[in-house]
Scaffold this active site. Structure first.
Site, PDB file in Angstrom:
ATOM      1  N   GLU A 181       0.822  -1.210   0.000  1.00  0.00           N
ATOM      2  CA  GLU A 181       0.000   0.000   0.000  1.00  0.00           C
ATOM      3  C   GLU A 181       0.855   1.259   0.000  1.00  0.00           C
ATOM      4  O   GLU A 181       1.768   1.395   0.824  1.00  0.00           O
ATOM      5  CB  GLU A 181      -0.913  -0.021   1.224  1.00  0.00           C
ATOM      6  CG  GLU A 181      -2.355   0.240   0.896  1.00  0.00           C
ATOM      7  CD  GLU A 181      -2.948  -0.786  -0.057  1.00  0.00           C
ATOM      8  OE1 GLU A 181      -3.084  -0.459  -1.253  1.00  0.00           O
ATOM      9  OE2 GLU A 181      -3.265  -1.893   0.366  1.00  0.00           O
ATOM     10  N   ASP A 215       3.323   2.228  -4.687  1.00  0.00           N
ATOM     11  CA  ASP A 215       3.382   2.380  -6.147  1.00  0.00           C
ATOM     12  C   ASP A 215       3.964   3.718  -6.573  1.00  0.00           C
ATOM     13  O   ASP A 215       4.783   3.777  -7.495  1.00  0.00           O
ATOM     14  CB  ASP A 215       2.020   2.130  -6.806  1.00  0.00           C
ATOM     15  CG  ASP A 215       0.886   2.992  -6.279  1.00  0.00           C
ATOM     16  OD1 ASP A 215       1.073   3.681  -5.242  1.00  0.00           O
ATOM     17  OD2 ASP A 215      -0.201   2.973  -6.891  1.00  0.00           O
ATOM     18  N   GLY A 255     -16.127   4.463  -3.666  1.00  0.00           N
ATOM     19  CA  GLY A 255     -15.663   4.934  -2.372  1.00  0.00           C
ATOM     20  C   GLY A 255     -15.219   3.836  -1.440  1.00  0.00           C
ATOM     21  O   GLY A 255     -15.043   4.069  -0.245  1.00  0.00           O
ATOM     22  N   ALA A 256     -15.005   2.631  -1.977  1.00  0.00           N
ATOM     23  CA  ALA A 256     -14.642   1.494  -1.133  1.00  0.00           C
ATOM     24  C   ALA A 256     -13.167   1.134  -1.238  1.00  0.00           C
ATOM     25  O   ALA A 256     -12.715   0.173  -0.629  1.00  0.00           O
ATOM     26  CB  ALA A 256     -15.491   0.281  -1.508  1.00  0.00           C
ATOM     27  N   LEU A 277     -11.730   0.130  -4.047  1.00  0.00           N
ATOM     28  CA  LEU A 277     -11.614  -0.982  -4.989  1.00  0.00           C
ATOM     29  C   LEU A 277     -11.398  -0.491  -6.420  1.00  0.00           C
ATOM     30  O   LEU A 277     -11.586  -1.242  -7.378  1.00  0.00           O
ATOM     31  CB  LEU A 277     -12.865  -1.866  -4.918  1.00  0.00           C
ATOM     32  CG  LEU A 277     -13.145  -2.479  -3.538  1.00  0.00           C
ATOM     33  CD1 LEU A 277     -14.434  -3.290  -3.566  1.00  0.00           C
ATOM     34  CD2 LEU A 277     -11.976  -3.349  -3.085  1.00  0.00           C
ATOM     35  N   SER A 278     -10.999   0.759  -6.557  1.00  0.00           N
ATOM     36  CA  SER A 278     -10.613   1.335  -7.852  1.00  0.00           C
ATOM     37  C   SER A 278     -11.755   1.423  -8.847  1.00  0.00           C
ATOM     38  O   SER A 278     -11.626   1.070 -10.015  1.00  0.00           O
ATOM     39  CB  SER A 278      -9.444   0.551  -8.463  1.00  0.00           C
ATOM     40  OG  SER A 278      -8.331   0.601  -7.618  1.00  0.00           O
ATOM     41  N   SER A 279     -12.881   1.935  -8.381  1.00  0.00           N
ATOM     42  CA  SER A 279     -14.005   2.144  -9.297  1.00  0.00           C
ATOM     43  C   SER A 279     -13.643   3.134 -10.396  1.00  0.00           C
ATOM     44  O   SER A 279     -14.081   2.989 -11.547  1.00  0.00           O
ATOM     45  CB  SER A 279     -15.229   2.640  -8.528  1.00  0.00           C
ATOM     46  OG  SER A 279     -14.950   3.835  -7.811  1.00  0.00           O
ATOM     47  N   SER A 280     -12.829   4.127 -10.074  1.00  0.00           N
ATOM     48  CA  SER A 280     -12.451   5.125 -11.083  1.00  0.00           C
ATOM     49  C   SER A 280     -11.525   4.523 -12.135  1.00  0.00           C
ATOM     50  O   SER A 280     -11.692   4.768 -13.335  1.00  0.00           O
ATOM     51  CB  SER A 280     -11.778   6.327 -10.414  1.00  0.00           C
ATOM     52  OG  SER A 280     -10.643   5.936  -9.669  1.00  0.00           O
ATOM     53  N   ASP A 292      -3.593   0.724  -9.777  1.00  0.00           N
ATOM     54  CA  ASP A 292      -4.993   0.413 -10.045  1.00  0.00           C
ATOM     55  C   ASP A 292      -5.223   0.083 -11.511  1.00  0.00           C
ATOM     56  O   ASP A 292      -5.856  -0.912 -11.866  1.00  0.00           O
ATOM     57  CB  ASP A 292      -5.873   1.594  -9.645  1.00  0.00           C
ATOM     58  CG  ASP A 292      -5.748   1.937  -8.170  1.00  0.00           C
ATOM     59  OD1 ASP A 292      -5.164   1.138  -7.419  1.00  0.00           O
ATOM     60  OD2 ASP A 292      -6.230   3.013  -7.780  1.00  0.00           O
TER      61      ASP A 292
END
Length: 378
Positions: A31, A34, A120-121, A123-126, A170
């Site tokens: 974490e 990167d 917003g979790a 989990l790389s929605s963007s 991501d």
């Protein structure tokens, strides 16, 4: 989400040229390493952003999202620049801009977007949206763009168009993911090695716990951590914290900056050790202590956890998890827990009970299954 193609056909009176997808991701370990030229070990989720697309008949591009009801957002893919398109559509317009900036042809497009990646979790929605739009643009243009290049295009959209100072993990996970494999990424050269992760063969399962404590990477905390890491590298005279070791840390005078650097240095080592164990055929239970140590480091040295995720981690361990840690950029989001397959229900119950005792909303728990990266559906 095949309905996205149906919605497109209903709205436009014709089927889309194609339907493309890209997944969200979970990071097993590694974490904030990167953007420090370090190592990460994510995998692609079965949760996806899906884009139905076709060339536009008019002189403007339009995008609609199932998750954002209302009028379409319009922009010119041929001329859009950072600052023109705000909100959720910035991830779409930004990918068009970055694709164009990379020298690929971009025509005006009609896009219908759907996604089941939790927002917003952590989990790389963007990134899922950016990569789905990227593979769609490449498909529409007939351009042969390799996955790493598309990932870099998507990252540039997030960094320079949206303004979120994230690293490239991501997008690389979304593009390179494979079923049953982890994506071991060396971010210095964007080199990828696929690592086996067959938990069912060992009667194990990886649970993802969405704590529903929202976070925002574009806010100041993420950027502040990045600035601290840059300050640490400057204090040590190295290009990035990837180049530092434990023996270098005492040379950092500022106590906070030293703790930030210690997290990065030790987290890189934990990623490398996890890969060594899994690539060598070790029982995956052996990585449990590494997951635990990663969370402790994020909590104490990097200070990016919040009560919801700390409670979820402790409750997962109390319920029998072999190892647990927060995953994602922090300040909310998800926890992962390595559990015995026949103990998943007990771990889930332990976390839900801990949240109920505090009057918090019930967390969403689901298995994290390594899945395939971005591609074309139809």
């Amino acid at each position: 989400m095949s309905t996205v193609a149906d919605a497109f056909a209903t709205r436009h009176g014709a089927a889309p040229t194609g339907v493309w997808f890209a997944p969200g991701r979970v990071n097993l370990i590694g974490e904030h390493t990167d953007y420090n030229d370090g190592f990460v070990l994510p995998f692609a989720l079965p949760h996806r952003a899906v884009v139905a697309a076709a060339p536009a008949t008019g002189g403007r591009s339009r995008v609609r999202s199932v998750q954002e009801p209302g009028a379409a957002v319009e922009f010119s893919a041929a001329s859009v620049v950072p600052g023109e398109v705000p909100g959720w559509a910035a991830y779409v317009a930004g990918t068009c801009w970055a694709f164009r900036e990379a020298g690929y042809p971009v025509g005006e497009v009609e896009l219908e977007l759907d996604s089941d990646v939790p927002v917003g979790a952590g989990l790389s929605s963007s990134a899922a949206v950016e990569c789905a739009v990227g593979v769609a643009l490449a498909g529409l243009a007939g351009a042969d763009v390799d996955p790493t290049t598309l990932a870099r295009i998507a990252r540039r959209a997030e960094n320079e168009f949206v303004g979120a100072p994230t690293g490239g993990m991501d997008q690389m996970a979304s593009m390179h993911g494979r079923a049953g494999r982890l994506v071991f990424l060396d971010t210095r050269g964007d080199t990828v090695e696929l690592v086996p992760f067959d938990l069912p063969a060992h009667d194990l399962e990886l649970l993802v716990v969405d704590t529903r404590a929202p976070h925002a990477h574009a806010s100041g905390e993420y950027g502040a951590r990045r600035a601290d890491c840059e300050a640490a590298a400057a204090a040590l005279g190295v290009p990035a914290l990837r180049d530092a070791g434990p023996d270098d840390l005492p040379r950092i005078a500022d106590e906070r900056i030293r703790r930030r650097a210690r997290h990065i240095v030790t987290e890189n080592a934990r990623v490398v050790e996890t890969v060594r164990l899994l690539s060598g055929g070790a029982d995956p239970r052996a990585i449990g202590p590494l997951l635990d140590a990663s969370h402790t480091s994020m909590r104490d040295d990097f200070e990016i956890t919040v009560p919801h995720v700390d409670v979820a981690v402790e409750a997962a361990r109390d319920g029998g998890a072999t190892g647990a840690r927060m995953t994602g950029g922090g300040f909310g989001g998800c926890v992962i827990a390595l559990v015995e397959a026949d103990g998943a229900a007990a771990v889930t119950a332990s976390v839900r009970e801990a949240f109920a005792q505090r009057g918090w909303a019930e967390p969403v728990v689901f298995p994290g299954t390594p899945s395939d990266g971005a591609g074309r559906l139809a």
